[in-house]
Design a protein around this motif. Structure first.
Motif, PDB file in Angstrom:
ATOM      1  N   UNK A   1       0.836  -1.205   0.000  1.00 14.91           N
ATOM      2  CA  UNK A   1       0.000   0.000   0.000  1.00 14.91           C
ATOM      3  C   UNK A   1       0.865   1.248   0.000  1.00 14.91           C
ATOM      4  N   UNK A   2       0.342   2.311  -0.623  1.00 12.39           N
ATOM      5  CA  UNK A   2       1.070   3.576  -0.682  1.00 12.39           C
ATOM      6  C   UNK A   2       0.084   4.737  -0.679  1.00 12.39           C
ATOM      7  N   UNK A   3       0.494   5.833  -0.090  1.00  9.58           N
ATOM      8  CA  UNK A   3      -0.300   7.055  -0.148  1.00  9.58           C
ATOM      9  C   UNK A   3      -0.490   7.411  -1.622  1.00  9.58           C
ATOM     10  N   UNK A   4      -1.709   7.771  -1.993  1.00  7.73           N
ATOM     11  CA  UNK A   4      -2.004   8.131  -3.381  1.00  7.73           C
ATOM     12  C   UNK A   4      -2.411   6.956  -4.249  1.00  7.73           C
ATOM     13  N   UNK A   5      -2.300   5.737  -3.735  1.00  9.05           N
ATOM     14  CA  UNK A   5      -2.668   4.554  -4.511  1.00  9.05           C
ATOM     15  C   UNK A   5      -4.176   4.528  -4.753  1.00  9.05           C
ATOM     16  N   UNK A   6      -4.568   4.107  -5.947  1.00 10.36           N
ATOM     17  CA  UNK A   6      -5.980   4.075  -6.305  1.00 10.36           C
ATOM     18  C   UNK A   6      -6.682   2.881  -5.663  1.00 10.36           C
ATOM     19  N   UNK A   7      -7.888   3.150  -5.173  1.00  5.46           N
ATOM     20  CA  UNK A   7      -8.712   2.122  -4.539  1.00  5.46           C
ATOM     21  C   UNK A   7     -10.145   2.265  -5.037  1.00  5.46           C
ATOM     22  N   UNK A   8     -10.931   1.216  -4.769  1.00  2.94           N
ATOM     23  CA  UNK A   8     -12.350   1.285  -5.076  1.00  2.94           C
ATOM     24  C   UNK A   8     -13.136   0.546  -4.007  1.00  2.94           C
ATOM     25  N   UNK A   9     -14.418   0.862  -3.939  1.00  6.17           N
ATOM     26  CA  UNK A   9     -15.289   0.259  -2.941  1.00  6.17           C
ATOM     27  C   UNK A   9     -15.299  -1.254  -3.110  1.00  6.17           C
ATOM     28  N   UNK A  10     -15.279  -1.931  -1.976  1.00  7.11           N
ATOM     29  CA  UNK A  10     -15.345  -3.388  -1.935  1.00  7.11           C
ATOM     30  C   UNK A  10     -16.293  -3.736  -0.793  1.00  7.11           C
ATOM     31  N   UNK A  11     -17.591  -3.807  -1.096  1.00  5.20           N
ATOM     32  CA  UNK A  11     -18.580  -4.065  -0.058  1.00  5.20           C
ATOM     33  C   UNK A  11     -18.406  -5.464   0.489  1.00  5.20           C
ATOM     34  N   UNK A  12     -18.358  -5.570   1.808  1.00  2.00           N
ATOM     35  CA  UNK A  12     -18.342  -6.874   2.464  1.00  2.00           C
ATOM     36  C   UNK A  12     -19.772  -7.124   2.945  1.00  2.00           C
ATOM     37  N   UNK A  13     -20.426  -8.033   2.233  1.00  2.00           N
ATOM     38  CA  UNK A  13     -21.842  -8.273   2.480  1.00  2.00           C
ATOM     39  C   UNK A  13     -22.006  -9.130   3.735  1.00  2.00           C
ATOM     40  N   UNK A  14     -22.858  -8.661   4.616  1.00  2.00           N
ATOM     41  CA  UNK A  14     -23.098  -9.385   5.851  1.00  2.00           C
ATOM     42  C   UNK A  14     -24.360  -8.886   6.512  1.00  2.00           C
ATOM     43  N   UNK A  15     -24.647  -9.441   7.644  1.00  2.00           N
ATOM     44  CA  UNK A  15     -25.823  -9.034   8.404  1.00  2.00           C
ATOM     45  C   UNK A  15     -25.359  -8.448   9.726  1.00  2.00           C
ATOM     46  N   UNK A  16     -25.985  -7.418  10.220  1.00  2.00           N
ATOM     47  CA  UNK A  16     -27.268  -6.918   9.753  1.00  2.00           C
ATOM     48  C   UNK A  16     -27.161  -5.962   8.569  1.00  2.00           C
ATOM     49  N   UNK A  17     -25.946  -5.576   8.186  1.00  2.00           N
ATOM     50  CA  UNK A  17     -25.819  -4.625   7.085  1.00  2.00           C
ATOM     51  C   UNK A  17     -24.480  -4.833   6.383  1.00  2.00           C
ATOM     52  N   UNK A  18     -24.367  -4.395   5.133  1.00  2.00           N
ATOM     53  CA  UNK A  18     -23.086  -4.467   4.437  1.00  2.00           C
ATOM     54  C   UNK A  18     -22.056  -3.567   5.113  1.00  2.00           C
ATOM     55  N   UNK A  19     -20.788  -3.947   4.988  1.00  2.94           N
ATOM     56  CA  UNK A  19     -19.697  -3.152   5.555  1.00  2.94           C
ATOM     57  C   UNK A  19     -18.942  -2.464   4.422  1.00  2.94           C
TER      58      UNK A  19
END
Length: 147
Positions: free
Chosen positions: A102-120
């Motif tokens: 990992x590095x400052x400025x590195x590109x990322x995207x949402x990665x929903x962790x599906x679970x209950x009671x709600x997604x993380x």
């Protein structure tokens, strides 16, 4: 204080956010008076106090603004501040990625962790997401599935 209800039922002001999360979409709020976007979801603009806020679809992409990698956790992750393409900064975690790279400025995207009671809400690196896509396509091709 125990949580008897799941987060989706606790506040009607954020029900739309949680519904979008279940669809793996990230929503932000935008103020109708000052025009600023903000996250976490709330009914009043934190910049000007206006109640004229509305939901807006986020690209779900951004860059690492800051991060910390705790070494003694049950699962590998990095805590991070992500700056979204829309200019909003939020605190989340980075998962399913090469954390040592990992590095400052590195590109990322949402990665929903599906679970209950709600997604993380979590993030992963673009490189890791592309590698997963490549692996999925290679497995499908080897199995004779797809074009």
């Amino acid at each position: 204080m125990p949580h008897d209800k799941n987060p989706i039922e606790q506040s009607p002001e954020v029900a739309e956010f949680w519904q979008a999360a279940r669809e793996r979409r990230l929503l932000l709020k935008r103020c109708g008076d000052c025009g600023e976007r903000h996250f976490y979801p709330r009914p009043y603009c934190p910049f000007c106090g206006s109640a004229r806020t509305s939901w807006e679809q986020s690209s779900g992409r951004g860059t690492i603004y800051a991060f910390s990698r705790p070494r003694k956790l049950p699962q590998p992750l990095a805590m991070a501040v992500i700056e979204l393409q829309e200019g909003v900064r939020l605190t989340s975690v980075i998962v399913e990625a090469e954390l040592d790279r990992l590095a400052i400025g590195q590109e990322v995207e949402v990665y929903w962790r599906m679970g209950e009671p709600a997604p993380e809400l979590a993030f992963t690196t673009i490189e890791a997401q592309e590698a997963r896509g490549y692996a999925t396509r290679a497995i499908a091709e080897a199995a004779g599935v797809g074009g």
